[in-house]
Design a protein around this motif. Structure first.
Motif, PDB file in Angstrom:
ATOM      1  N   ASP A 384       0.826  -1.210   0.000  1.00 36.31           N
ATOM      2  CA  ASP A 384       0.000   0.000   0.000  1.00 36.31           C
ATOM      3  C   ASP A 384       0.859   1.259   0.000  1.00 36.31           C
ATOM      4  OD1 ASP A 384      -2.214  -1.579  -0.022  1.00 36.31           O
ATOM      5  OD2 ASP A 384      -2.831  -1.154   2.049  1.00 36.31           O
ATOM      6  N   LEU A 385       1.916   1.240   0.800  1.00 36.81           N
ATOM      7  CA  LEU A 385       2.813   2.406   0.846  1.00 36.81           C
ATOM      8  C   LEU A 385       3.527   2.597  -0.489  1.00 36.81           C
ATOM      9  CD1 LEU A 385       4.194   1.886   4.444  1.00 36.81           C
ATOM     10  CD2 LEU A 385       2.964   3.909   3.651  1.00 36.81           C
ATOM     11  N   ARG A 386       3.971   1.503  -1.089  1.00 30.87           N
ATOM     12  CA  ARG A 386       4.625   1.626  -2.402  1.00 30.87           C
ATOM     13  C   ARG A 386       3.643   2.122  -3.453  1.00 30.87           C
ATOM     14  NH1 ARG A 386       7.481  -3.321  -0.767  1.00 30.87           N
ATOM     15  NH2 ARG A 386       5.826  -4.541  -1.757  1.00 30.87           N
ATOM     16  N   SER A 387       2.392   1.679  -3.362  1.00 30.40           N
ATOM     17  CA  SER A 387       1.384   2.130  -4.330  1.00 30.40           C
ATOM     18  C   SER A 387       1.066   3.608  -4.146  1.00 30.40           C
ATOM     19  CB  SER A 387       0.104   1.303  -4.179  1.00 30.40           C
ATOM     20  OG  SER A 387       0.337  -0.053  -4.495  1.00 30.40           O
ATOM     21  N   MET A 388       0.935   4.036  -2.907  1.00 27.82           N
ATOM     22  CA  MET A 388       0.591   5.429  -2.626  1.00 27.82           C
ATOM     23  C   MET A 388       1.674   6.384  -3.121  1.00 27.82           C
ATOM     24  SD  MET A 388      -0.207   7.157   1.079  1.00 27.82           S
ATOM     25  CE  MET A 388      -0.270   8.948   1.302  1.00 27.82           C
ATOM     26  N   PHE A 389       2.936   6.009  -2.891  1.00 33.52           N
ATOM     27  CA  PHE A 389       4.042   6.901  -3.235  1.00 33.52           C
ATOM     28  C   PHE A 389       4.739   6.506  -4.543  1.00 33.52           C
ATOM     29  CE2 PHE A 389       3.567   7.326   1.370  1.00 33.52           C
ATOM     30  CZ  PHE A 389       3.566   8.703   1.516  1.00 33.52           C
ATOM     31  N   GLY A 390       4.257   5.449  -5.178  1.00 33.33           N
ATOM     32  CA  GLY A 390       4.882   4.978  -6.408  1.00 33.33           C
ATOM     33  C   GLY A 390       4.555   5.822  -7.619  1.00 33.33           C
ATOM     34  N   ARG A 391       5.048   5.393  -8.772  1.00 38.72           N
ATOM     35  CA  ARG A 391       4.962   6.180 -10.004  1.00 38.72           C
ATOM     36  C   ARG A 391       3.521   6.486 -10.418  1.00 38.72           C
ATOM     37  NH1 ARG A 391      10.080   6.147 -12.008  1.00 38.72           N
ATOM     38  NH2 ARG A 391      11.428   4.447 -11.269  1.00 38.72           N
ATOM     39  N   GLU A 392       2.603   5.574 -10.114  1.00 37.25           N
ATOM     40  CA  GLU A 392       1.198   5.789 -10.487  1.00 37.25           C
ATOM     41  C   GLU A 392       0.358   6.215  -9.293  1.00 37.25           C
ATOM     42  OE1 GLU A 392       0.418   5.603 -13.646  1.00 37.25           O
ATOM     43  OE2 GLU A 392       2.473   4.970 -14.115  1.00 37.25           O
ATOM     44  N   GLY A 393       0.998   6.458  -8.160  1.00 36.52           N
ATOM     45  CA  GLY A 393       0.259   6.759  -6.943  1.00 36.52           C
ATOM     46  C   GLY A 393      -0.074   8.225  -6.772  1.00 36.52           C
ATOM     47  N   GLY A 394      -1.061   8.481  -5.915  1.00 36.44           N
ATOM     48  CA  GLY A 394      -1.518   9.845  -5.698  1.00 36.44           C
ATOM     49  C   GLY A 394      -0.532  10.732  -4.979  1.00 36.44           C
ATOM     50  N   ALA A 395       0.491  10.136  -4.355  1.00 34.69           N
ATOM     51  CA  ALA A 395       1.510  10.927  -3.657  1.00 34.69           C
ATOM     52  C   ALA A 395       2.874  10.779  -4.327  1.00 34.69           C
ATOM     53  CB  ALA A 395       1.593  10.511  -2.194  1.00 34.69           C
ATOM     54  N   HIS A 396       2.876  10.425  -5.605  1.00 27.16           N
ATOM     55  CA  HIS A 396       4.152  10.223  -6.294  1.00 27.16           C
ATOM     56  C   HIS A 396       4.999  11.488  -6.331  1.00 27.16           C
ATOM     57  CE1 HIS A 396       7.203   9.082  -9.141  1.00 27.16           C
ATOM     58  NE2 HIS A 396       6.777   9.964 -10.027  1.00 27.16           N
ATOM     59  N   ASP A 397       4.366  12.647  -6.461  1.00 26.95           N
ATOM     60  CA  ASP A 397       5.130  13.887  -6.568  1.00 26.95           C
ATOM     61  C   ASP A 397       5.965  14.158  -5.320  1.00 26.95           C
ATOM     62  OD1 ASP A 397       2.554  14.252  -5.274  1.00 26.95           O
ATOM     63  OD2 ASP A 397       3.090  16.367  -5.160  1.00 26.95           O
ATOM     64  N   ILE A 398       5.551  13.584  -4.195  1.00 29.11           N
ATOM     65  CA  ILE A 398       6.287  13.804  -2.951  1.00 29.11           C
ATOM     66  C   ILE A 398       7.670  13.165  -3.010  1.00 29.11           C
ATOM     67  CG2 ILE A 398       6.293  13.142  -0.497  1.00 29.11           C
ATOM     68  CD1 ILE A 398       3.293  13.704  -0.512  1.00 29.11           C
ATOM     69  N   ALA A 399       7.758  12.054  -3.706  1.00 28.95           N
ATOM     70  CA  ALA A 399       9.047  11.360  -3.793  1.00 28.95           C
ATOM     71  C   ALA A 399      10.126  12.219  -4.440  1.00 28.95           C
ATOM     72  CB  ALA A 399       8.882  10.065  -4.562  1.00 28.95           C
ATOM     73  N   THR A 400       9.734  13.207  -5.223  1.00 29.60           N
ATOM     74  CA  THR A 400      10.713  14.066  -5.900  1.00 29.60           C
ATOM     75  C   THR A 400      11.207  15.214  -5.027  1.00 29.60           C
ATOM     76  OG1 THR A 400       9.016  15.549  -6.800  1.00 29.60           O
ATOM     77  CG2 THR A 400       9.521  13.562  -8.068  1.00 29.60           C
ATOM     78  N   LYS A 401      10.638  15.352  -3.842  1.00 31.20           N
ATOM     79  CA  LYS A 401      10.948  16.502  -3.004  1.00 31.20           C
ATOM     80  C   LYS A 401      12.130  16.276  -2.058  1.00 31.20           C
ATOM     81  CE  LYS A 401       6.144  18.113  -2.912  1.00 31.20           C
ATOM     82  NZ  LYS A 401       6.351  19.300  -3.770  1.00 31.20           N
ATOM     83  N   PHE A 402      12.672  15.046  -2.026  1.00 31.00           N
ATOM     84  CA  PHE A 402      13.695  14.743  -1.045  1.00 31.00           C
ATOM     85  C   PHE A 402      15.095  14.850  -1.629  1.00 31.00           C
ATOM     86  CE2 PHE A 402       9.839  12.619   0.351  1.00 31.00           C
ATOM     87  CZ  PHE A 402       9.709  13.267   1.574  1.00 31.00           C
ATOM     88  N   ASP A 403      15.948  15.450  -0.863  1.00 25.14           N
ATOM     89  CA  ASP A 403      17.336  15.665  -1.259  1.00 25.14           C
ATOM     90  C   ASP A 403      18.026  14.313  -1.427  1.00 25.14           C
ATOM     91  OD1 ASP A 403      19.943  17.845   0.028  1.00 25.14           O
ATOM     92  OD2 ASP A 403      20.019  16.294  -1.506  1.00 25.14           O
ATOM     93  N   ARG A 404      18.638  14.095  -2.554  1.00 24.07           N
ATOM     94  CA  ARG A 404      19.323  12.834  -2.803  1.00 24.07           C
ATOM     95  C   ARG A 404      20.526  12.622  -1.887  1.00 24.07           C
ATOM     96  NH1 ARG A 404      18.105  10.087  -7.460  1.00 24.07           N
ATOM     97  NH2 ARG A 404      16.501  11.066  -8.769  1.00 24.07           N
ATOM     98  N   SER A 405      20.938  13.651  -1.205  1.00 18.39           N
ATOM     99  CA  SER A 405      22.090  13.492  -0.315  1.00 18.39           C
ATOM    100  C   SER A 405      21.721  12.896   1.021  1.00 18.39           C
ATOM    101  CB  SER A 405      22.747  14.857  -0.065  1.00 18.39           C
ATOM    102  OG  SER A 405      21.876  15.716   0.665  1.00 18.39           O
ATOM    103  N   LEU A 406      20.403  12.799   1.342  1.00 23.13           N
ATOM    104  CA  LEU A 406      19.992  12.237   2.625  1.00 23.13           C
ATOM    105  C   LEU A 406      20.225  10.742   2.661  1.00 23.13           C
ATOM    106  CD1 LEU A 406      16.692  14.155   3.462  1.00 23.13           C
ATOM    107  CD2 LEU A 406      18.890  14.374   4.579  1.00 23.13           C
TER     108      LEU A 406
END
Length: 406
Positions: A384-406
């Motif tokens: 469910d978490l992968r679906s929510m934040f995955g490429r087709e999920g409703g929260a996918h845009d959030i995944a792009t907000k995190f600094d890759r250095s973390l």
């Protein structure tokens, strides 16, 4: 990451283990009657006697302690407004993928950080898409975090503590996951810190009645003119069972926590039976292993704050300012919301009721599972978490907000 984060290993004093064994050896049990093993009356005598004997004579805490100590555990001091500094214990499993999503996992009662353990390999692995950095704390008064000495420490302070923990770890933006008290705490985090908490997923929806017209007219009309399906009806029946047959512990803990606290602190058999009832009644025919049960209960028995401390969250929240508590039950507009409903949870409202809590971008109704979803059905919760934040999920845009250095 803050420099005052230090590695931690569980190390229960040998004297505490010896005291436990001594109390179990001297334990008294109720006389046997025809209904002693009837779950309708509570924890069965035969089960509790078997578990208590194994806890005393066979269960190897040191073995399970060593297994837990293979997990990446830490301690950090958190300054809580009006309460001074509390040392907070937490798991912090980072994914090898630098752009993973920081996820704060918040447990409830009678849970612990232990609930998150099965999720770690599923969500932090390189092949997980998306992947997560998971932070799973022991709440104050639980596990190996500090006891709260002053009254009034309610869900508002729990939310503040958890948010400040994420700040200490350098996760200025993060998402949350919670069930039970984790639902209320993560909801308040979203309400109080929407610039930091970008999304929340819950596997418990504490709604006992349909949306009201005065608060949510569209939700009211949707509910009023849409017939309930079989899952909705089964969930409402389950919720009614809980109110009528399973709510007694809540009344006691939210009105007189010190009274039940004496039993929990003094008698490991009382603690075992008090928690074991919930592990049985709140799960969906989950096949509990005796060592699994006793490890779960031992986290409470050996907790830094003591076995009685955890129940105070009920009293403090019931007696907190109503408006502060209600924030967690209102619509939180700026935090995307995901919902997973499991049929043997204790409150199972129709899925559409959840839309009164926030902008729902993911919702799932499962056919199996109960209250401790992360432990009982980690595969479903992780998906469910992968679906929510995955490429087709409703929260996918959030995944792009995190600094890759973390």
């Amino acid at each position: 990451m803050s420099s005052d984060v230090t590695p931690f290993a569980i190390s229960v004093a040998e004297a505490a283990i010896e005291q436990l064994h001594g109390k179990l050896l001297a334990a008294s049990f109720a006389d046997r009657v025809e209904f002693s093993d009837d779950w309708n009356y509570g924890s069965p005598l035969g089960d509790v006697q078997r578990l208590a004997k194994w806890w005393r004579d066979g269960f190897d805490w040191r073995k399970h302690e060593a297994t837990l100590n293979k997990l990446p555990q830490f301690m950090v001091p958190i300054d809580v407004d009006g309460y001074g500094t509390l040392n907070i214990h937490f798991l912090h499993q980072k994914s090898p993928k630098a752009n993973s999503i920081p996820l704060l996992f918040v447990h409830g009662w009678p849970g612990s950080f232990l609930e998150a353990v099965k999720l770690l390999p599923l969500l932090t692995a390189t092949q997980s898409d998306p992947s997560f950095h998971i932070v799973a704390p022991s709440l104050p008064n639980f596990g190996f975090s500090d006891v709260v000495q002053k009254p009034g420490f309610s869900v508002t302070q729990y939310a503040e503590t958890m948010h400040k923990l994420m700040m200490k770890l350098g996760y200025v933006k993060y998402v949350t996951q919670g069930g039970d008290w984790g639902f209320m705490i993560t909801r308040l985090i979203g309400a109080k810190y929407p610039g930091h908490c970008l999304a929340s997923h819950v596997n418990f929806v504490r709604i006992h009645s349909p949306p009201a017209f005065s608060q949510s007219p569209l939700q009211y009309l949707w509910n009023a003119f849409t017939p309930y399906n079989s899952s909705d009806k089964a969930g409402l029946a389950r919720s009614a069972w809980f109110r009528n047959e399973g709510f007694g512990y809540n009344v006691e803990q939210s009105t007189k926590p010190s009274t039940i606290g004496f039993a929990l602190a003094d008698s490991p058999v009382a603690l075992l039976s008090w928690i074991y009832e919930k592990l049985h009644d709140w799960t969906d025919d989950y096949a509990w292993d005796d060592d699994e049960i006793l490890t779960w209960v031992s986290i409470y028995q050996f907790s830094k704050a003591g076995p009685a401390a955890s129940v105070r969250i009920y009293y403090e929240t019931k007696h907190a300012e109503a408006d502060l508590y209600a924030q967690g039950l209102r619509y939180v507009p700026r935090v995307k919301l995901g919902v997973s409903l499991f049929p043997k949870d204790v409150v199972v409202p129709p899925k559409r009721w959840a839309h009164s809590l926030g902008p729902v971008v993911f919702a799932a109704v499962h056919q199996r599972g109960g209250h401790f979803a992360a432990h009982e059905r980690p595969d479903l919760l992780a998906q469910d978490l992968r679906s929510m934040f995955g490429r087709e999920g409703g929260a996918h845009d959030i995944a792009t907000k995190f600094d890759r250095s973390l």
